[in-house]
Design a protein around this motif. Structure first.
Motif, PDB file in Angstrom:
ATOM      1  N   ASN A  11      74.445 -11.847  -6.940  1.00  0.00           N
ATOM      2  CA  ASN A  11      75.180 -10.897  -7.634  1.00  0.00           C
ATOM      3  C   ASN A  11      76.772 -10.787  -7.623  1.00  0.00           C
ATOM      4  O   ASN A  11      76.936 -11.917  -6.438  1.00  0.00           O
ATOM      5  N   HIS A  12      77.457 -10.415  -8.246  1.00  0.00           N
ATOM      6  CA  HIS A  12      78.772 -10.982  -8.177  1.00  0.00           C
ATOM      7  C   HIS A  12      79.697  -9.733  -8.301  1.00  0.00           C
ATOM      8  O   HIS A  12      79.823  -9.058  -9.398  1.00  0.00           O
ATOM      9  N   PRO A  13      80.244  -9.087  -7.346  1.00  0.00           N
ATOM     10  CA  PRO A  13      81.388  -7.741  -7.372  1.00  0.00           C
ATOM     11  C   PRO A  13      82.640  -8.415  -7.908  1.00  0.00           C
ATOM     12  O   PRO A  13      83.424  -8.965  -7.181  1.00  0.00           O
ATOM     13  N   HIS A  50      89.043 -11.340  -9.780  1.00  0.00           N
ATOM     14  CA  HIS A  50      88.144 -12.358  -9.093  1.00  0.00           C
ATOM     15  C   HIS A  50      86.862 -11.665  -8.587  1.00  0.00           C
ATOM     16  O   HIS A  50      86.603 -10.487  -8.695  1.00  0.00           O
ATOM     17  N   CYS A  51      85.911 -12.559  -8.260  1.00  0.00           N
ATOM     18  CA  CYS A  51      84.771 -12.132  -7.561  1.00  0.00           C
ATOM     19  C   CYS A  51      85.042 -11.744  -6.020  1.00  0.00           C
ATOM     20  O   CYS A  51      85.931 -12.568  -5.535  1.00  0.00           O
ATOM     21  N   HIS A  52      84.691 -10.818  -5.722  1.00  0.00           N
ATOM     22  CA  HIS A  52      85.085 -10.335  -4.301  1.00  0.00           C
ATOM     23  C   HIS A  52      83.965 -10.938  -3.096  1.00  0.00           C
ATOM     24  O   HIS A  52      84.342 -10.792  -2.006  1.00  0.00           O
ATOM     25  N   HIS A  61      83.683 -16.583  -0.747  1.00  0.00           N
ATOM     26  CA  HIS A  61      83.197 -18.069  -0.954  1.00  0.00           C
ATOM     27  C   HIS A  61      83.222 -18.384  -2.390  1.00  0.00           C
ATOM     28  O   HIS A  61      82.971 -19.505  -2.659  1.00  0.00           O
ATOM     29  N   HIS A  62      82.882 -17.251  -3.317  1.00  0.00           N
ATOM     30  CA  HIS A  62      83.167 -17.505  -4.432  1.00  0.00           C
ATOM     31  C   HIS A  62      84.461 -17.691  -5.350  1.00  0.00           C
ATOM     32  O   HIS A  62      84.632 -17.910  -6.285  1.00  0.00           O
ATOM     33  N   THR A  63      85.574 -17.688  -4.321  1.00  0.00           N
ATOM     34  CA  THR A  63      86.732 -18.030  -4.952  1.00  0.00           C
ATOM     35  C   THR A  63      87.154 -19.084  -4.322  1.00  0.00           C
ATOM     36  O   THR A  63      88.647 -19.437  -3.678  1.00  0.00           O
TER      37      THR A  63
END
Ligand SMILES: [Cu+2]
Length: 456
Positions: free
Chosen positions: A262-264, A316-318, A321-323
């Motif tokens: 999932n991506h917040p 951005h994704c919260h 590690h996805h940033t």
């Protein structure tokens, strides 16, 4: 954008006699335009069919169609593509019509669509129309709803778009490999009434992820969860275009998640209303306010806001590690570790060794660390005030006064009105209350920055 005229000419339908035309026209496949750049293309105003307010696909485009006896005909070609993920990195993916993700398909509630799918991959494939209500045999699950599309063959999908909303398409054959390679795209079905849920700017993108080792080009296809390229439309920061918005516009952002987690997604500067899920539009009375919207795996969400606050607002994704990009993963924590004495001994054995992270990782954003070819720095990008220290799923919503209605060009950085930027305090600092004993006094850490690029 270029077209495959040679491919078309081979079908030769236009030259046949009138008695044969209608049968031949049915047999002829429509043009399959391809896209050669990863730049965001301007919205495609519908030249035929019912009117609607077109969407803008982030770092993507909408597939043109032709009308044929009341059917809207599209042509997708599944094929290997080269996708620039950001300047400095190319990925060898599988996509449609020249890019991964494939082009966005736009149509209107009630449209009858005929989608030709030609397989130019090295193995069989299918396309599943994710979220669309359609006959079982058009659902695109290889082996279940249809035979696989063999290499070199073209299949046709025909169905009516029964409801408007936000949808996706993706391969449903050898899925682990074909999803990991990028075979996916976006579908927007506009409401029949163009005034229903109308917005001024309507952005769409897919959330997707790849596992590409630093220095290589092709994703590892067996990865389950440990991806290292966290993308929006197969792009990572700083390769993701900004969302350019005119002050006062009603704005919608639609996302679909085809990763394995999932991506917040968090947007700064605004609260917004969740107005569409994968099941359809959310009635006004049930729209809920958010500043972060979690997008589950396999789901689509859309939110809306009135762009009343000018500025450069991060989106951005919260998951932090996805940033960041590939180099940032599997790094040990070095904060508080004192390398003095140890470093010289290691350098005697490993001349390129550098001590990093004693004070945190911000050094990584500031320096030009030597990295393998075709690899992006783990955190990068420069803003008006210095290094941004971001990667992956990060972009900027740029709200500006006085843009033209159809202007999506990057307006540059926001010019903050005087007195509205955080500033350094130069007077006497007020006492900061702190719980007694909570602070460990006397610990000094020092970081040694790498000596430069002399060996590269
Ligand atoms: Cu994420």
């Amino acid at each position: 954008m270029s077209t495959r005229r040679n491919f078309l000419r081979a079908s030769g339908a236009a030259l046949l006699g009138s008695a044969l035309v209608s049968k031949a026209a049915q047999a002829a496949v429509p043009e399959a335009p391809i896209q050669t750049t990863p730049d965001t293309q301007p919205p495609l105003a519908p030249p035929t069919g019912r009117p609607y307010q077109p969407v803008v696909t982030l770092n993507g485009w909408t597939l043109p169609w032709r009308m044929n006896n009341g059917w809207k005909e599209f042509h997708l070609i599944a094929e290997p593509v080269r996708r620039q993920m950001a300047p400095g990195m190319i990925a060898h993916l599988w996509g449609y019509n020249g890019q991964s993700p494939g082009p966005t398909l736009e149509c209107v509630e009630g449209d009858k669509v005929r989608i030709f799918v030609t397989n130019k991959l090295p193995e069989h494939t299918t396309i599943h129309w994710h979220g669309i209500l359609l006959p079982s045999g058009m659902d695109g699950v290889g082996g279940l709803s249809q035979p696989q599309i063999p290499v070199g063959k073209t299949f046709v999908y025909e169905f009516e778009m029964k409801k408007s909303g936000t949808f996706m398409y993706h391969s449903h054959a050898d899925e682990m490999v074909q999803m990991a390679m990028g075979l996916m795209g976006f579908i927007v079905v506009h409401p029949k009434n163009p005034n229903f849920m109308r917005v001024d700017r309507d952005f769409v993108f897919l959330i997707n992820a790849f596992d590409i080792d630093p220095g290589s080009y092709t994703p590892k296809v067996a990865t389950m969860t440990d991806f290292n390229m966290w993308c929006w439309n197969s792009r990572v920061f700083p390769g993701i275009d900004p969302f350019v918005v005119r002050k006062g516009d009603r704005v919608r952002i639609r996302m679909g998640n085809l990763t394995m987690t999932n991506h917040p997604i968090h947007m700064h500067g605004y609260d917004f209303a969740v107005t569409c899920t994968d099941g359809g539009w959310v009635p006004k009375s049930a729209q809920w306010p958010e500043v972060t919207i979690d997008i589950p795996v396999g789901a689509m969400r859309a939110f809306e806001f009135d762009a009343i606050y000018p500025g450069d607002w991060a989106i951005h994704c919260h998951k932090s590690h996805h940033t960041m990009n590939a180099m940032g993963h599997n790094v040990p924590t070095m904060i508080g570790v004192d390398h003095r004495g140890v470093a010289q001994k290691i350098i005697n054995l490993v001349p390129d060794y550098m001590v990093m992270g004693e004070r945190g990782m911000a050094d990584m954003g500031e320096m030009e660390m030597p990295i393998p070819d075709n690899t992006l720095p783990m955190m990068t990008g420069t803003g008006p005030f210095g290094p941004l220290e971001m990667g992956g799923m990060f972009s900027v919503v740029k709200v500006r006064e006085g843009l033209a209605r159809d202007d999506y060009k990057d307006p540059g950085w926001y010019k903050n009105p005087p007195g509205t930027v955080a500033y350094e305090w130069t007077g006497t600092a007020p006492q900061a209350p702190r719980i007694a004993g909570a602070h460990e006094a006397g610990v000094t850490v020092r970081a040694r920055k790498p000596g430069g690029h002399s060996r590269h």
